[in-house]
Motif scaffolding. Structure first.
Motif, mmCIF file in Angstrom:
data_model
loop_
_atom_site.group_PDB
_atom_site.id
_atom_site.type_symbol
_atom_site.label_atom_id
_atom_site.label_comp_id
_atom_site.label_asym_id
_atom_site.label_seq_id
_atom_site.Cartn_x
_atom_site.Cartn_y
_atom_site.Cartn_z
ATOM 1 N N ASP A 1 0.833 -1.194 0.000
ATOM 2 C CA ASP A 1 0.000 0.000 0.000
ATOM 3 C C ASP A 1 0.873 1.251 0.000
ATOM 4 N N THR A 2 0.377 2.301 -0.655
ATOM 5 C CA THR A 2 1.038 3.598 -0.583
ATOM 6 C C THR A 2 0.638 4.275 0.718
ATOM 7 N N LEU A 3 1.623 4.616 1.522
ATOM 8 C CA LEU A 3 1.380 5.257 2.810
ATOM 9 C C LEU A 3 1.771 6.725 2.749
ATOM 10 N N GLU A 4 1.251 7.484 3.700
ATOM 11 C CA GLU A 4 1.557 8.907 3.799
ATOM 12 C C GLU A 4 2.140 9.215 5.167
ATOM 13 N N GLY A 5 2.930 10.258 5.216
ATOM 14 C CA GLY A 5 3.484 10.684 6.490
ATOM 15 C C GLY A 5 3.911 12.134 6.412
ATOM 16 N N LEU A 6 4.223 12.715 7.561
ATOM 17 C CA LEU A 6 4.630 14.114 7.649
ATOM 18 C C LEU A 6 6.103 14.184 8.035
ATOM 19 N N LEU A 7 6.838 14.996 7.309
ATOM 20 C CA LEU A 7 8.257 15.191 7.594
ATOM 21 C C LEU A 7 8.474 16.659 7.963
ATOM 22 N N TYR A 8 8.869 16.876 9.219
ATOM 23 C CA TYR A 8 9.112 18.217 9.739
ATOM 24 C C TYR A 8 10.617 18.485 9.742
ATOM 25 N N THR A 9 11.007 19.660 9.240
ATOM 26 C CA THR A 9 12.419 20.044 9.209
ATOM 27 C C THR A 9 12.614 21.390 9.887
ATOM 28 N N PRO A 10 13.813 21.653 10.421
ATOM 29 C CA PRO A 10 14.068 22.917 11.126
ATOM 30 C C PRO A 10 13.967 24.127 10.209
ATOM 31 N N GLU A 11 13.710 25.279 10.808
ATOM 32 C CA GLU A 11 13.541 26.518 10.046
ATOM 33 C C GLU A 11 14.821 26.902 9.306
ATOM 34 N N ASN A 12 15.940 26.803 9.972
ATOM 35 C CA ASN A 12 17.212 27.165 9.349
ATOM 36 C C ASN A 12 17.843 25.945 8.675
ATOM 37 N N PHE A 13 17.033 25.265 7.914
ATOM 38 C CA PHE A 13 17.416 23.976 7.343
ATOM 39 C C PHE A 13 18.594 24.108 6.378
ATOM 40 N N ASN A 14 19.564 23.221 6.523
ATOM 41 C CA ASN A 14 20.722 23.159 5.645
ATOM 42 C C ASN A 14 20.786 21.755 5.049
ATOM 43 N N PRO A 15 20.512 21.591 3.749
ATOM 44 C CA PRO A 15 20.469 20.250 3.150
ATOM 45 C C PRO A 15 21.805 19.527 3.173
ATOM 46 N N GLN A 16 22.892 20.268 3.435
ATOM 47 C CA GLN A 16 24.212 19.638 3.493
ATOM 48 C C GLN A 16 24.532 19.087 4.880
ATOM 49 N N LYS A 17 23.677 19.384 5.824
ATOM 50 C CA LYS A 17 23.908 18.983 7.211
ATOM 51 C C LYS A 17 23.224 17.649 7.501
ATOM 52 N N LYS A 18 23.727 16.923 8.492
ATOM 53 C CA LYS A 18 23.105 15.679 8.942
ATOM 54 C C LYS A 18 22.318 15.959 10.221
ATOM 55 N N TYR A 19 21.022 15.635 10.198
ATOM 56 C CA TYR A 19 20.149 15.956 11.330
ATOM 57 C C TYR A 19 19.739 14.704 12.101
ATOM 58 N N PRO A 20 19.802 14.751 13.427
ATOM 59 C CA PRO A 20 19.194 13.673 14.217
ATOM 60 C C PRO A 20 17.688 13.686 13.979
ATOM 61 N N THR A 21 17.088 12.528 13.999
ATOM 62 C CA THR A 21 15.683 12.402 13.609
ATOM 63 C C THR A 21 14.897 11.610 14.646
ATOM 64 N N ILE A 22 13.681 12.075 14.914
ATOM 65 C CA ILE A 22 12.765 11.371 15.813
ATOM 66 C C ILE A 22 11.580 10.861 15.000
ATOM 67 N N VAL A 23 11.300 9.570 15.111
ATOM 68 C CA VAL A 23 10.101 8.988 14.507
ATOM 69 C C VAL A 23 9.036 8.894 15.589
ATOM 70 N N TYR A 24 7.897 9.509 15.325
ATOM 71 C CA TYR A 24 6.772 9.480 16.263
ATOM 72 C C TYR A 24 5.522 9.090 15.480
ATOM 73 N N PHE A 25 4.580 8.420 16.126
ATOM 74 C CA PHE A 25 3.377 8.007 15.403
ATOM 75 C C PHE A 25 2.248 7.709 16.377
ATOM 76 N N TYR A 26 1.047 7.800 15.872
ATOM 77 C CA TYR A 26 -0.151 7.348 16.586
ATOM 78 C C TYR A 26 -1.278 7.271 15.559
ATOM 79 N N GLU A 27 -1.662 6.067 15.182
ATOM 80 C CA GLU A 27 -2.695 5.869 14.170
ATOM 81 C C GLU A 27 -2.331 6.623 12.882
ATOM 82 N N ARG A 28 -3.170 7.607 12.483
ATOM 83 C CA ARG A 28 -2.913 8.379 11.260
ATOM 84 C C ARG A 28 -2.869 9.867 11.586
ATOM 85 N N ASN A 29 -1.902 10.561 11.003
ATOM 86 C CA ASN A 29 -1.741 11.982 11.282
ATOM 87 C C ASN A 29 -1.591 12.845 10.043
#
Length: 445
Positions: free
Chosen positions: A240-268
């Motif tokens: 199945d094709t699933l959907e999700g939300l990806l939040y990134t910092p305001e001062n986002f730098n695509p060359q930087k490596k960011y620690p990431t938290i996966v959080y979930f509850y049913e569908r969001n």
């Protein structure tokens, strides 16, 4: 039970019914939804005749996305026309004008515009004292686009089928407006991840509006963030094709490596335009707080089948985590954590027994043993927990005696010996929903 308020006489008109029953405003009809055939019915209180209202219509009036192992509930009703002449019933997208006597054909009063455009319409009741919907007047509808998640206000009337007129639409969540009693003035709010839901004042066009409040002016002093919708294929058999939300910092730098938290509850995914106020929470991840502290937050949707909630979580969450690791270079693949609370906490406890993909995990108030939890009660309400497993959120779909294997396969305690991920568990002995002994069992094993 009908009761004559003049003489107290009682008459049984419906029994062994599982869903709410309501009277029409003037008491001529009793409206009820029959779960067994997913249809709305009316009882003519004068003749006691039961009349099928939606049974022969070619659309569903029940929640088609409901995935718990119990018959789903309906989308609800918008209200009644004057003199109880018509009742307005919602399907997944549109609103139907239906004769409670069953003599006139049902009319899709929003002209199938909702279904044709993937828009879910809901009637906005502007007058708190309203008894009947003012069908001849222009009324407001709230609109939710089920694909883009953008929201809007529309205008129409309920006299005849026609396409509603769009008044305002944007990539925001729209709260229901409040109308001045004696003027065409409206106070309303909109929001998205960056925009606080301040009060706005406008005429009925909504486009020209005045900002009345600046309740979160301090936000400009903090780093915030951005959010985007992403899609990927589940590990499930049907991919199945699933959907999700990806939040990134305001001062986002695509060359930087960011620690990431996966959080979930049913569908969001439907909450993409929700404004997260940064505040303490009961063991959930607040994207605003984490983005402000230079984290990426990923919130995947989970789709469920009956009998395998643990595997369903694995198929959705792990496939989503794998997707962002492989497709976003800014994800620090060595620093991905996972967190969930209650139902989400159970699934975190299950997942760390099946994978070591995460650097750390936190499970809030998890059920670890479905067998022992099945025999307990919800301490706040006193309700047996068995219903939750047989036909509720746990989605096992059978009793412990009918299929004990499913209770074992979905219990984290039976995979505890395979956990290598550092796991933090939070629980308390005053939890009214999940017995805290469930966490103790997992720790002691």
């Amino acid at each position: 039970m009908l009761i004559n308020i003049e003489n107290g006489e009682k008459e049984l008109i419906l029994q062994a019914h599982a869903y709410n029953v309501s009277l029409s405003p003037s008491g001529k009809f009793t409206l009820y939804y029959q779960i067994s055939d997913s249809s709305w019915y009316c009882i003519d209180n004068a003749t006691k005749k039961h009349i099928a209202l939606t049974k022969d219509l070619d659309v569903s009036f029940y929640n088609e996305k409901y995935d718990m192992p119990i018959l789903p509930y309906p989308y609800g009703i918008s209200g009644w026309a004057e003199n109880d002449d018509f009742v307005f019933i919602n399907d997944a997208y549109d609103i139907w004008k239906i004769d409670p006597k069953g003599k006139k054909d049902a009319v899709n009063i929003t002209n199938n515009y909702g279904r044709d455009n993937a828009i879910r319409f809901n009637y906005i009741r502007l007058d708190k004292d309203e008894i009947y919907i003012p069908c001849k007047e222009e009324i407001l509808l709230h609109a939710f686009n089920t694909k883009s998640r953008a929201e809007a206000y529309y205008s129409t009337n309920f006299e005849e089928a026609k396409n509603p007129k769009q008044l305002i639409r944007s990539e925001h969540k729209y709260r229901y407006p409040i109308k001045a009693k004696n003027a065409e003035k409206y106070i309303w709010r909109r929001e998205n991840f960056q925009e606080y839901p301040n009060l706005r004042l406008s005429n009925r066009d909504f486009e020209k509006n005045t900002l009345l409040s600046d309740a979160n002016h301090q936000q400009k002093n903090f780093l915030w963030g951005n959010v985007e919708m992403i899609k990927w294929k589940s590990f499930s058999t049907h991919q199945d094709t699933l959907e999700g939300l990806l939040y990134t910092p305001e001062n986002f730098n695509p060359q930087k490596k960011y620690p990431t938290i996966v959080y979930f509850y049913e569908r969001n995914a439907d909450n993409i335009y929700y404004h997260w106020i940064p505040n303490p929470s009961r063991s959930i991840i607040n994207p605003s707080v984490y983005c402000s502290n230079d984290y990426v937050v990923f919130i995947p949707d989970i789709t469920y089948t009956t009998g395998q909630p643990g595997q369903d979580a694995y198929d959705a969450v792990i496939s989503g985590t794998k997707y962002i690791k492989e497709n976003y270079d800014f994800i620090d693949t060595n620093r991905i954590g996972i967190q969930g609370q209650s139902w989400g906490g159970y699934q975190v406890a299950y997942l760390v027994g099946r994978t070591n993909i995460y650097a750390a995990a936190m499970a809030g108030a998890p059920v670890s043993n479905m067998i022992s939890a099945y025999g307990g009660i919800r301490r706040k309400s006193g309700v047996s927990r068995a219903f939750q497993y047989e036909c509720g959120q746990s989605r096992i779909g059978s009793s412990l005696w009918e299929d004990p294997k499913k209770y074992i396969e979905n219990s984290p305690i039976f995979f505890a010996d395979k956990v290598t991920t550092p796991l933090l568990i939070m629980h308390n002995d005053n939890d009214g929903a999940v017995p805290w002994e469930q966490s103790l069992s997992l720790i002691h094993i």
